[in-house]
Design a protein around this motif. Structure first.
Motif, short mmCIF file in Angstrom:
data_model
loop_
_atom_site.label_atom_id
_atom_site.label_comp_id
_atom_site.label_asym_id
_atom_site.label_seq_id
_atom_site.Cartn_x
_atom_site.Cartn_y
_atom_site.Cartn_z
N ILE A 8 0.81 -1.02 0.03
CA ILE A 8 0.04 -0.22 0.04
C ILE A 8 0.75 1.24 -0.02
N THR A 9 0.78 2.28 -1.07
CA THR A 9 1.44 3.34 -1.09
C THR A 9 0.74 4.46 -0.85
N ILE A 10 1.41 5.36 -0.13
CA ILE A 10 0.72 6.75 0.49
C ILE A 10 1.50 7.87 0.29
N ASP A 11 1.30 8.54 -0.81
CA ASP A 11 2.07 9.84 -1.28
C ASP A 11 1.39 10.90 -0.94
N ALA A 141 1.88 -1.51 -7.02
CA ALA A 141 1.41 -1.49 -5.78
C ALA A 141 -0.26 -2.01 -5.98
N GLU A 142 -0.85 -2.82 -5.17
CA GLU A 142 -2.10 -2.96 -5.17
C GLU A 142 -3.06 -1.90 -4.55
N LYS A 143 -2.64 -0.95 -3.66
CA LYS A 143 -3.52 0.17 -3.52
C LYS A 143 -2.72 1.25 -3.28
N LYS A 144 -2.97 2.37 -3.92
CA LYS A 144 -2.21 3.54 -3.84
C LYS A 144 -3.35 4.66 -3.17
N PHE A 145 -2.52 5.57 -2.45
CA PHE A 145 -3.16 6.76 -2.10
C PHE A 145 -2.53 7.95 -2.37
N TYR A 146 -3.20 9.27 -2.22
CA TYR A 146 -2.67 10.09 -2.45
C TYR A 146 -3.30 11.15 -1.44
N LEU A 147 -2.68 11.66 -0.42
CA LEU A 147 -3.25 12.74 0.61
C LEU A 147 -2.93 14.00 0.11
#
Ligand code: DC
Length: 222
Positions: A8-11, A141-147
């Motif tokens: 899981i990625t969070i950028d 990656a299976e799940k990516k988020f951008y905050l």
């Protein structure tokens, strides 16, 4: 049935809440939390301590390659070790914030950390946060988020953080520093900050940490 351990990625930009959220999401899933910013911070600390001329890329690269960087879990907490010394509490300073983009813009530095970051992800089961995790480090990656959040709110969060830690802080100064770092992160030639094309974007302005975590977990469950 045991679910596959995902990456899981969070950028996102400075002060968007990545670290708090990534730590809690990893905790909820039983995953490892990796703060890639802390790696850049550790290397910048070393470069500053060695008093390397920041215009001298060759010396910075040599210093970075000669540094023993390790992330370890101590009593359930992520700690950063530089040459076998725990430097975790020395990484969030104005001095490092002001100079980190010089170090982080060097392609060989990014390449060096990329290898370490890849290794950490080989078995899955991680939540990694940073600026280029969904775009460059783990593009599959299976799940990516951008905050993201408004600059006003991000500055206010940092201000409160510093204030409650008993440190002196100036809101306008924080705003300026965040704005400058955003700009440098988004415009560097190598691996600039941008929204991964398949990422879920969450504007956290006005949202509580709990609300952001709930949205992420809901997305992961899908
Ligand atoms: O997430 P942070 O504020 O601790 O990151 C500090 C700096 O490190 C950020 O301004 C740029 C650099 N960084 C980077 O270039 N790439 C990453 N994946 C993470 C951080």
């Amino acid at each position: 049935v045991k679910k596959k351990k995902m990456i899981i990625t969070i950028d996102g930009p400075a002060g968007a809440g990545k670290t708090t959220v990534a730590r809690r999401v990893a905790g909820a899933l039983g995953y490892l939390h990796i703060d890639s910013g802390s790696m850049y911070r550790g290397l910048t600390l070393k470069v500053l301590r060695e008093q390397i001329n920041l215009n001298d890329q060759k010396s910075i690269i040599k210093t970075v390659r000669g540094t023993n960087l390790a992330l370890k879990q101590v009593k359930g907490e992520n700690r950063v070790f530089i040459d076998n010394k725990d430097v975790t509490d020395k990484l969030r300073t104005a001095d490092i914030n002001a100079n980190i983009n010089t170090v982080a813009a060097i392609p060989q530095v990014r390449q060096y950390l990329l290898k370490i970051q890849h290794k950490l992800g080989t078995k899955g089961g991680i939540v990694m946060e940073g600026r280029d995790i969904g775009t460059v480090v783990f593009p599959r990656a299976e799940k990516k988020f951008y905050l993201d959040a408004s600059i006003k709110e991000r500055a206010e969060r940092r201000f409160k953080e510093l204030h409650s830690a008993g440190k002196r802080a100036n809101l306008d100064e924080i705003k300026r520093s965040i704005h400058l770092r955003d700009k440098k992160d988004k415009t560097r030639d190598t691996h600039p900050l941008c929204i991964p094309k398949d990422a879920k974007v969450i504007d956290t302005t006005g949202l509580s940490v709990e609300q952001v975590i709930a949205r992420i977990l809901e997305e992961i469950e899908k």
